[in-house]
Each structure stands twice: as C-alpha cells, then as structure tokens.
Design a protein around this motif. Structure first.
Motif, PDB file in Angstrom:
ATOM      1  N   MET A   1     116.479   2.166 -12.382  1.00 39.96           N
ATOM      2  CA  MET A   1     115.097   2.118 -11.951  1.00 39.96           C
ATOM      3  C   MET A   1     114.890   3.256 -10.950  1.00 39.96           C
ATOM      4  SD  MET A   1     112.812  -0.835  -9.968  1.00 39.96           S
ATOM      5  CE  MET A   1     113.788  -2.147 -10.546  1.00 39.96           C
ATOM      6  N   SER A   2     113.783   3.920 -11.080  1.00 41.86           N
ATOM      7  CA  SER A   2     113.496   5.005 -10.153  1.00 41.86           C
ATOM      8  C   SER A   2     113.109   4.449  -8.786  1.00 41.86           C
ATOM      9  CB  SER A   2     112.345   5.862 -10.693  1.00 41.86           C
ATOM     10  OG  SER A   2     111.118   5.164 -10.582  1.00 41.86           O
ATOM     11  N   ASP A   3     113.310   5.266  -7.763  1.00 42.89           N
ATOM     12  CA  ASP A   3     112.929   4.854  -6.409  1.00 42.89           C
ATOM     13  C   ASP A   3     111.433   4.592  -6.329  1.00 42.89           C
ATOM     14  OD1 ASP A   3     115.536   5.072  -5.600  1.00 42.89           O
ATOM     15  OD2 ASP A   3     115.284   7.032  -4.647  1.00 42.89           O
ATOM     16  N   GLN A   4     110.653   5.376  -7.055  1.00 40.50           N
ATOM     17  CA  GLN A   4     109.200   5.216  -7.046  1.00 40.50           C
ATOM     18  C   GLN A   4     108.808   3.849  -7.625  1.00 40.50           C
ATOM     19  OE1 GLN A   4     107.124   8.174  -9.320  1.00 40.50           O
ATOM     20  NE2 GLN A   4     105.131   7.599  -8.516  1.00 40.50           N
ATOM     21  N   LEU A   5     109.436   3.463  -8.726  1.00 36.24           N
ATOM     22  CA  LEU A   5     109.148   2.170  -9.339  1.00 36.24           C
ATOM     23  C   LEU A   5     109.604   1.032  -8.428  1.00 36.24           C
ATOM     24  CD1 LEU A   5     108.201   0.342 -11.616  1.00 36.24           C
ATOM     25  CD2 LEU A   5     110.417   0.730 -12.734  1.00 36.24           C
ATOM     26  N   ALA A   6     110.801   1.137  -7.877  1.00 33.87           N
ATOM     27  CA  ALA A   6     111.320   0.102  -6.975  1.00 33.87           C
ATOM     28  C   ALA A   6     110.391  -0.083  -5.786  1.00 33.87           C
ATOM     29  CB  ALA A   6     112.728   0.460  -6.504  1.00 33.87           C
ATOM     30  N   ASP A   7     109.933   1.008  -5.207  1.00 32.62           N
ATOM     31  CA  ASP A   7     109.024   0.933  -4.069  1.00 32.62           C
ATOM     32  C   ASP A   7     107.709   0.275  -4.472  1.00 32.62           C
ATOM     33  OD1 ASP A   7     108.523   1.652  -1.239  1.00 32.62           O
ATOM     34  OD2 ASP A   7     106.927   2.888  -2.127  1.00 32.62           O
ATOM     35  N   ALA A   8     107.183   0.636  -5.643  1.00 29.20           N
ATOM     36  CA  ALA A   8     105.916   0.057  -6.112  1.00 29.20           C
ATOM     37  C   ALA A   8     106.052  -1.449  -6.341  1.00 29.20           C
ATOM     38  CB  ALA A   8     105.460   0.756  -7.393  1.00 29.20           C
ATOM     39  N   VAL A   9     107.158  -1.871  -6.930  1.00 33.22           N
ATOM     40  CA  VAL A   9     107.367  -3.298  -7.195  1.00 33.22           C
ATOM     41  C   VAL A   9     107.495  -4.074  -5.884  1.00 33.22           C
ATOM     42  CG1 VAL A   9     109.003  -4.985  -8.140  1.00 33.22           C
ATOM     43  CG2 VAL A   9     108.367  -2.981  -9.491  1.00 33.22           C
ATOM     44  N   LEU A  10     108.315  -3.573  -4.980  1.00 30.37           N
ATOM     45  CA  LEU A  10     108.543  -4.286  -3.720  1.00 30.37           C
ATOM     46  C   LEU A  10     107.300  -4.357  -2.842  1.00 30.37           C
ATOM     47  CD1 LEU A  10     112.099  -3.020  -2.758  1.00 30.37           C
ATOM     48  CD2 LEU A  10     111.446  -5.302  -3.555  1.00 30.37           C
ATOM     49  N   HIS A  11     106.414  -3.407  -2.992  1.00 25.70           N
ATOM     50  CA  HIS A  11     105.236  -3.366  -2.127  1.00 25.70           C
ATOM     51  C   HIS A  11     103.946  -3.780  -2.835  1.00 25.70           C
ATOM     52  CE1 HIS A  11     108.253  -1.134   0.125  1.00 25.70           C
ATOM     53  NE2 HIS A  11     107.637  -1.673   1.167  1.00 25.70           N
ATOM     54  N   THR A  12     104.093  -4.487  -3.954  1.00 31.86           N
ATOM     55  CA  THR A  12     102.928  -4.985  -4.675  1.00 31.86           C
ATOM     56  C   THR A  12     102.153  -5.981  -3.811  1.00 31.86           C
ATOM     57  OG1 THR A  12     102.152  -6.083  -6.685  1.00 31.86           O
ATOM     58  CG2 THR A  12     104.226  -6.865  -5.781  1.00 31.86           C
ATOM     59  N   ILE A  13     100.881  -6.078  -4.087  1.00 32.32           N
ATOM     60  CA  ILE A  13     100.068  -7.071  -3.379  1.00 32.32           C
ATOM     61  C   ILE A  13      99.818  -8.299  -4.258  1.00 32.32           C
ATOM     62  CG2 ILE A  13      97.824  -6.130  -4.055  1.00 32.32           C
ATOM     63  CD1 ILE A  13      97.034  -6.696  -1.047  1.00 32.32           C
ATOM     64  N   SER A  14     100.132  -8.213  -5.550  1.00 34.29           N
ATOM     65  CA  SER A  14      99.832  -9.330  -6.449  1.00 34.29           C
ATOM     66  C   SER A  14     100.794 -10.503  -6.299  1.00 34.29           C
ATOM     67  CB  SER A  14      99.795  -8.853  -7.900  1.00 34.29           C
ATOM     68  OG  SER A  14     101.031  -8.290  -8.267  1.00 34.29           O
ATOM     69  N   ASP A  15     102.075 -10.235  -6.135  1.00 33.22           N
ATOM     70  CA  ASP A  15     103.071 -11.297  -5.999  1.00 33.22           C
ATOM     71  C   ASP A  15     103.792 -11.174  -4.669  1.00 33.22           C
ATOM     72  OD1 ASP A  15     102.613 -12.354  -8.559  1.00 33.22           O
ATOM     73  OD2 ASP A  15     104.072 -11.018  -9.477  1.00 33.22           O
ATOM     74  N   ALA A  16     104.177 -12.328  -4.128  1.00 32.53           N
ATOM     75  CA  ALA A  16     104.975 -12.335  -2.902  1.00 32.53           C
ATOM     76  C   ALA A  16     106.427 -12.094  -3.265  1.00 32.53           C
ATOM     77  CB  ALA A  16     104.829 -13.681  -2.192  1.00 32.53           C
ATOM     78  N   ILE A  17     107.060 -11.201  -2.550  1.00 35.65           N
ATOM     79  CA  ILE A  17     108.502 -10.998  -2.677  1.00 35.65           C
ATOM     80  C   ILE A  17     109.087 -11.223  -1.293  1.00 35.65           C
ATOM     81  CG2 ILE A  17     110.371  -9.417  -3.280  1.00 35.65           C
ATOM     82  CD1 ILE A  17     108.367  -7.990  -5.147  1.00 35.65           C
ATOM     83  N   VAL A  18     109.974 -12.207  -1.216  1.00 33.00           N
ATOM     84  CA  VAL A  18     110.543 -12.610   0.061  1.00 33.00           C
ATOM     85  C   VAL A  18     112.064 -12.632  -0.072  1.00 33.00           C
ATOM     86  CG1 VAL A  18     110.680 -14.479   1.766  1.00 33.00           C
ATOM     87  CG2 VAL A  18     108.502 -13.998   0.610  1.00 33.00           C
ATOM     88  N   GLU A  19     112.721 -12.008   0.883  1.00 26.89           N
ATOM     89  CA  GLU A  19     114.184 -12.029   0.933  1.00 26.89           C
ATOM     90  C   GLU A  19     114.620 -12.776   2.178  1.00 26.89           C
ATOM     91  OE1 GLU A  19     118.000  -9.065   1.687  1.00 26.89           O
ATOM     92  OE2 GLU A  19     115.982  -8.227   1.625  1.00 26.89           O
ATOM     93  N   THR A  20     115.633 -13.631   2.003  1.00 25.90           N
ATOM     94  CA  THR A  20     116.191 -14.347   3.143  1.00 25.90           C
ATOM     95  C   THR A  20     117.689 -14.081   3.234  1.00 25.90           C
ATOM     96  OG1 THR A  20     116.550 -16.316   1.792  1.00 25.90           O
ATOM     97  CG2 THR A  20     114.503 -16.215   3.062  1.00 25.90           C
ATOM     98  N   ASP A  21     118.214 -14.241   4.439  1.00 26.03           N
ATOM     99  CA  ASP A  21     119.655 -14.084   4.633  1.00 26.03           C
ATOM    100  C   ASP A  21     120.351 -15.419   4.364  1.00 26.03           C
ATOM    101  OD1 ASP A  21     119.270 -15.660   6.940  1.00 26.03           O
ATOM    102  OD2 ASP A  21     119.508 -13.965   8.310  1.00 26.03           O
ATOM    103  N   ARG A  22     121.608 -15.455   4.643  1.00 31.02           N
ATOM    104  CA  ARG A  22     122.437 -16.630   4.381  1.00 31.02           C
ATOM    105  C   ARG A  22     121.938 -17.883   5.103  1.00 31.02           C
ATOM    106  NH1 ARG A  22     127.140 -17.558   2.092  1.00 31.02           N
ATOM    107  NH2 ARG A  22     128.500 -19.110   3.028  1.00 31.02           N
TER     108      ARG A  22
END
Length: 141
Positions: A1-22
């Motif tokens: 995946m290109s960096d541009q695509l990864a950045d676009a997916v992670l910074h979308t406004i349509s869906d929430a993307i949440v990462e948590t630690d252990r």
C-alpha cells in the motif's frame, strides 16, 4: 500500500479508526472517530476505551479484551462485523458496527485496532419497522 493511500485511509472522516495499546488506552483516534464520538484526538489520546463504552457493557468488554491480550486469540478477528451500543461525548447512546484487528509486536498481542461506523439511523429504522409489524399483527388478530 502506498503511503498516500495509507494516510488517506487512516485520516478518513467517514469511519472511526481507533487503536489501543495492551491496557486498552487509546493511542490513535482519527477524524472519523472525532465526527462519530465527539471527542477530539487530544481528548481521546491516552484515555481508556471506557469513554465510548456504556457502563453496562464495560465488564463484558474488559473481560474479553484482557483474555485476548493474555492468550493472543480472539473469535472476532477474522473479519466478523460486530454491532454494539456506544457513547458519544455528550452522553448519547449510538449504535456502531465494527471490525477489529489484533496488533502484535514480537509475536505477542500489543493492542487492538477497530474500524467503526455509526449505524444509528439504520438501527432506529429497523426498530421502527419491527414496531409497525408488531402493531399490524395485533390489529389483524
């Protein structure tokens, strides 16, 4: 995946993307999470997932989360779409559907990522239709 695509997916406004630690502390909160839940990334970062989990759901959530972090196994990590109630910053309950991804470091669980979508209007429409069907069934009997 290109960096541009990864950045676009992670910074979308349509869906929430949440990462948590252990420990279940929020480490990534994208613009979609801001839109859906109302907390800014700064407000959410470092907080427990409890900020979006209704109190009556927390024990079940944390029992499962702890087990996954201990064993490295989840029954929901194969693309299953889950539906649960969630909380917004202003205290409203919403319905979200989501998928989870277990994160690993050195072959051991290091946290989770979730991709969530607010499905409250759809859920409320289904509830309304069920009420109408139940009422129609009562009227015809």
């Amino acid at each position: 995946m290109s960096d541009q695509l990864a950045d676009a997916v992670l910074h979308t406004i349509s869906d929430a993307i949440v990462e948590t630690d252990r420990e279940g502390l929020i480490r990534f909160w994208n613009p979609g999470a801001v839109r859906i839940f109302g907390f800014t990334a700064e407000e959410a970062h470092g907080q427990s997932l409890d900020i979006i989990i209704p109190e009556n759901q927390r024990k079940r959530h944390w029992d499962g989360y702890t087990k996954v972090m201990e064993t490295g196994e989840t029954r929901y990590g194969s693309g299953d779409l889950l539906a649960v109630p969630a909380l917004t910053k202003d205290g409203r309950r919403i319905s979200v559907e989501f998928t989870i991804i277990m994160l690993q470091e050195g072959g051991k669980p290091s946290g989770m990522a979730a991709i969530m979508r607010d499905v409250t209007p759809h859920f409320e429409e289904l509830r309304r239709l069920r009420r109408e069907l139940a009422e129609a069934a009562r009227v015809t009997t």
